[in-house]
Design an enzyme around this catalytic site. Structure first.
Site, PDB file in Angstrom:
ATOM      1  CE1 TYR A   6       4.288  29.101  -1.736  1.00  0.00           C
ATOM      2  CE2 TYR A   6       6.066  30.993  -1.352  1.00  0.00           C
ATOM      3  CZ  TYR A   6       4.591  30.835  -1.645  1.00  0.00           C
ATOM      4  OH  TYR A   6       3.637  31.619  -1.939  1.00  0.00           O
TER       5      TYR A   6
ATOM      6  CD  GLU B 130       4.899  34.379  -3.569  1.00  0.00           C
ATOM      7  OE1 GLU B 130       5.588  34.177  -2.851  1.00  0.00           O
ATOM      8  OE2 GLU B 130       3.499  33.829  -3.582  1.00  0.00           O
TER       9      GLU B 130
HETATM   10  C1  HEM Z   1       0.710  26.930  -2.536  1.00  0.00           C
HETATM   11  C2  HEM Z   1       0.443  28.142  -1.496  1.00  0.00           C
HETATM   12  C3  HEM Z   1      -0.349  29.233  -1.103  1.00  0.00           C
HETATM   13  C4  HEM Z   1      -1.573  29.430  -1.500  1.00  0.00           C
HETATM   14  C5  HEM Z   1      -2.642  29.323  -2.974  1.00  0.00           C
HETATM   15  C6  HEM Z   1      -1.961  30.584  -1.369  1.00  0.00           C
HETATM   16  C7  HEM Z   1      -2.914  32.101  -1.462  1.00  0.00           C
HETATM   17  C8  HEM Z   1      -3.246  32.820  -0.862  1.00  0.00           C
HETATM   18  C9  HEM Z   1      -4.415  33.823  -0.652  1.00  0.00           C
HETATM   19  C10 HEM Z   1      -5.375  33.151  -2.236  1.00  0.00           C
HETATM   20  C11 HEM Z   1      -4.476  34.945  -0.682  1.00  0.00           C
HETATM   21  C12 HEM Z   1      -5.907  35.772  -0.052  1.00  0.00           C
HETATM   22  C13 HEM Z   1      -4.791  36.667  -1.399  1.00  0.00           C
HETATM   23  C14 HEM Z   1      -5.763  38.272  -1.430  1.00  0.00           C
HETATM   24  O1  HEM Z   1      -5.431  38.849  -0.237  1.00  0.00           O
HETATM   25  O2  HEM Z   1      -5.868  38.641  -2.487  1.00  0.00           O
HETATM   26  C15 HEM Z   1      -3.484  34.795   0.922  1.00  0.00           C
HETATM   27  C16 HEM Z   1      -2.732  35.333   1.431  1.00  0.00           C
HETATM   28  C17 HEM Z   1      -2.087  35.027   2.398  1.00  0.00           C
HETATM   29  N1  HEM Z   1      -1.477  34.681   2.277  1.00  0.00           N
HETATM   30 FE1  HEM Z   1      -1.081  33.178   0.788  1.00  0.00          FE
HETATM   31  N2  HEM Z   1      -1.156  31.864  -0.185  1.00  0.00           N
HETATM   32  C18 HEM Z   1      -0.129  30.272  -0.226  1.00  0.00           C
HETATM   33  C19 HEM Z   1       0.562  30.316   0.720  1.00  0.00           C
HETATM   34  C20 HEM Z   1       1.302  31.173   1.667  1.00  0.00           C
HETATM   35  C21 HEM Z   1       2.601  30.576   1.968  1.00  0.00           C
HETATM   36  C22 HEM Z   1       3.712  29.721   2.305  1.00  0.00           C
HETATM   37  C23 HEM Z   1       2.815  31.999   3.372  1.00  0.00           C
HETATM   38  C24 HEM Z   1       3.554  32.024   4.692  1.00  0.00           C
HETATM   39  C25 HEM Z   1       3.521  30.896   5.263  1.00  0.00           C
HETATM   40  C26 HEM Z   1       0.918  32.533   2.931  1.00  0.00           C
HETATM   41  C27 HEM Z   1       0.725  33.158   3.845  1.00  0.00           C
HETATM   42  C28 HEM Z   1      -0.091  34.714   3.412  1.00  0.00           C
HETATM   43  C29 HEM Z   1      -0.616  35.115   4.195  1.00  0.00           C
HETATM   44  C30 HEM Z   1      -0.523  36.018   5.788  1.00  0.00           C
HETATM   45  C31 HEM Z   1      -1.433  36.010   3.420  1.00  0.00           C
HETATM   46  C32 HEM Z   1      -3.011  37.536   3.662  1.00  0.00           C
HETATM   47  C33 HEM Z   1      -3.182  37.296   4.047  1.00  0.00           C
HETATM   48  C34 HEM Z   1      -3.402  37.315   5.776  1.00  0.00           C
HETATM   49  O3  HEM Z   1      -3.221  37.961   6.503  1.00  0.00           O
HETATM   50  O4  HEM Z   1      -4.615  36.568   6.189  1.00  0.00           O
HETATM   51  N3  HEM Z   1       0.844  32.424   2.064  1.00  0.00           N
HETATM   52  N4  HEM Z   1      -2.418  33.411   0.170  1.00  0.00           N
END
Ligand code: HEM
Length: 400
Positions: free
Chosen positions: A95, A137
């Site tokens: 994050y 988480e």
């Molecule tokens: C406040 C911060 C964050 C928000 C609002 C956010 C939001 C989201 C959302 C809406 C999804 C799609 C969920 C779904 O598949 O239904 C997602 C997926 C994902 N997020 Fe986050 N996220 C945040 C932080 C992070 C961080 C810190 C990481 C790691 C570096 C991360 C890595 C991922 C990955 C790898 C996916 C799956 C999509 C893919 O494989 O490309 N996210 N996140």
């Protein structure tokens, strides 16, 4: 704590986010992958290419800005994202990295319009959301290890059996290489699998539903070989099909997900398109193994008889259990149709006795499939709260 003045500043950026949200997150991802290329191992680079992940993050950021006065209304969405994050082993320190690049991107995209106060307001807001998500988480990671046999992070599994369900779908049976126990999973849950793709020099994770009920012996995933070759999406499934034969190892994260069976006496109606039937098969196997008395309607659509995965198993279950009625739809005309209805899944062609008002409905397939059948069912007076669904890929329905 975020101040009222900072909330006003955040709300003031909503029109910009609406207009440039995807541009902002695209810039952000480019920036983050340039400075922290190790994160390419975590993200689905296929979703990067088709902009689905950019849209998912932009929608989430926009939803957050809109609900800055009362972010608790986003809790169910945060839980859903948290499941995806914990399935990908996203940790609190990630994050910090995301926050750094997101704030820098807001500054770079807005240019002179980004005052110091605005950036500071977004910093406070982002870390408030990050803390909420990290907390959710952490609970999920804690739960994962509370189950006997549970684990967090990536764990190696042996491929012990491979079954070609059709020319396109392969089931892979997996046992932990350490000989340890398997945690009980609820039918409908998924795991993340990661493979090292030599062409990309990257690990690539993907989520696959567990396609069998919890049995203490193995975990089973059923992978469809995606036609799109040369793109990371197709690359992972094609690579799994080619390379992961008996004796190979695959790394998995623990089962998660809230697409679950509803435990009540009402009928269960399962409606799937293509490989979308995998979590529903796990639910069906679970119900059968428990000899439940619920009436079951199984509706499945695929291209044709040859590509109809689990057809034999479903036929066996239908003949053994009088409470199960099955319907198949084949959208490609061909000589053998085994009693299937020609065309796409069309619920209007099914006798309404099999689609009762008081029932638990489960939909799984691509977004268009879910939307179509969701609309139809609610149009027939079925309460939306009784319709449960899981969409392929990053969810686009959750935050709307
Ligand atoms: C406040 C911060 C964050 C928000 C609002 C956010 C939001 C989201 C959302 C809406 C999804 C799609 C969920 C779904 O598949 O239904 C997602 C997926 C994902 N997020 Fe986050 N996220 C945040 C932080 C992070 C961080 C810190 C990481 C790691 C570096 C991360 C890595 C991922 C990955 C790898 C996916 C799956 C999509 C893919 O494989 O490309 N996210 N996140």
């Amino acid at each position: 704590m975020i101040t009222e003045a900072q909330k006003d500043l955040i709300k003031g950026t909503i029109p910009v986010l609406k207009e440039h949200g995807v541009a902002l997150t695209s810039h952000f991802y480019k920036r983050m992958f340039t400075h922290n290329p190790e994160l390419k191992h975590i993200f689905n680079m296929g979703n990067q290419q088709n902009a689905r992940q950019q849209t998912a993050l932009a929608t989430a950021v926009l939803a957050y800005a809109e609900h800055i006065d009362n972010p608790s209304v986003l809790l169910s969405a945060v839980k859903h994202i948290g499941q995806k994050h914990s399935s990908l082993n996203i940790r609190p320190e990630h994050y910090q990295i995301v926050g750094k690049h997101l704030l820098a991107s807001i500054q770079e995209v807005l240019g002179d319009a980004a005052s110091d106060e605005l950036i500071e307001a977004w910093k406070v807001a982002y870390f408030q959301l990050a803390d909420l998500m990290i907390g959710v988480e952490k609970e999920m990671y804690d739960q994962m290890i509370q189950h006997d046999g549970g684990w967090t992070g990536w764990k190696p599994f042996n491929v012990v059996k491979v079954v070609a369900e059709t020319a396109e779908i392969q089931s892979i049976y997996l046992e932990p290489t350490d000989g340890g126990k398997l945690p009980v999973h609820t039918p409908g849950q998924y795991v993340s699998v990661r493979v090292f793709l030599p062409e990309l020099h990257l690990y690539q994770p993907r989520q696959y539903s567990l396609s069998d009920a919890s049995n203490g012996k193995y975990l089973r995933i059923s992978v469809k070989k995606e036609a799109v070759e040369g793109k990371p999406d197709g690359m992972v499934s094609n690579y799994i099909h080619q390379y992961f034969q008996v004796g190979k190892q695959l790394e998995l994260t623990a089962p998660t997900g809230s697409f679950n069976l509803v435990e009540n006496e009402h009928p269960h109606i399962f409606i799937s398109g293509g490989v979308g039937q995998t979590p529903l098969i796990a639910m069906l196997e679970h119900l059968v193994s428990r000899e439940g008395q619920n009436t079951i309607t199984w509706i499945h659509g695929c291209r044709n008889n040859d590509l109809h995965a689990f057809k034999d198993r479903i036929q066996v279950l239908e003949s053994q259990y009088p409470n199960i009625t099955c319907f198949s739809f084949y959208d490609e005309a061909q000589p053998i149709n085994n009693g299937a209805i020609p065309g796409w899944v069309d619920l209007a062609k099914i006798d309404s006795d099999h689609l009762p008002q008081q029932a638990n409905y489960y939909l799984c397939g691509p977004a268009g499939f879910i939307e179509k059948h969701f609309q139809y069912l609610t149009g027939q007076g079925i309460d939306a709260s009784n319709i449960h669904f899981e969409e392929f890929g990053p969810a686009s329905l959750q935050l709307n």
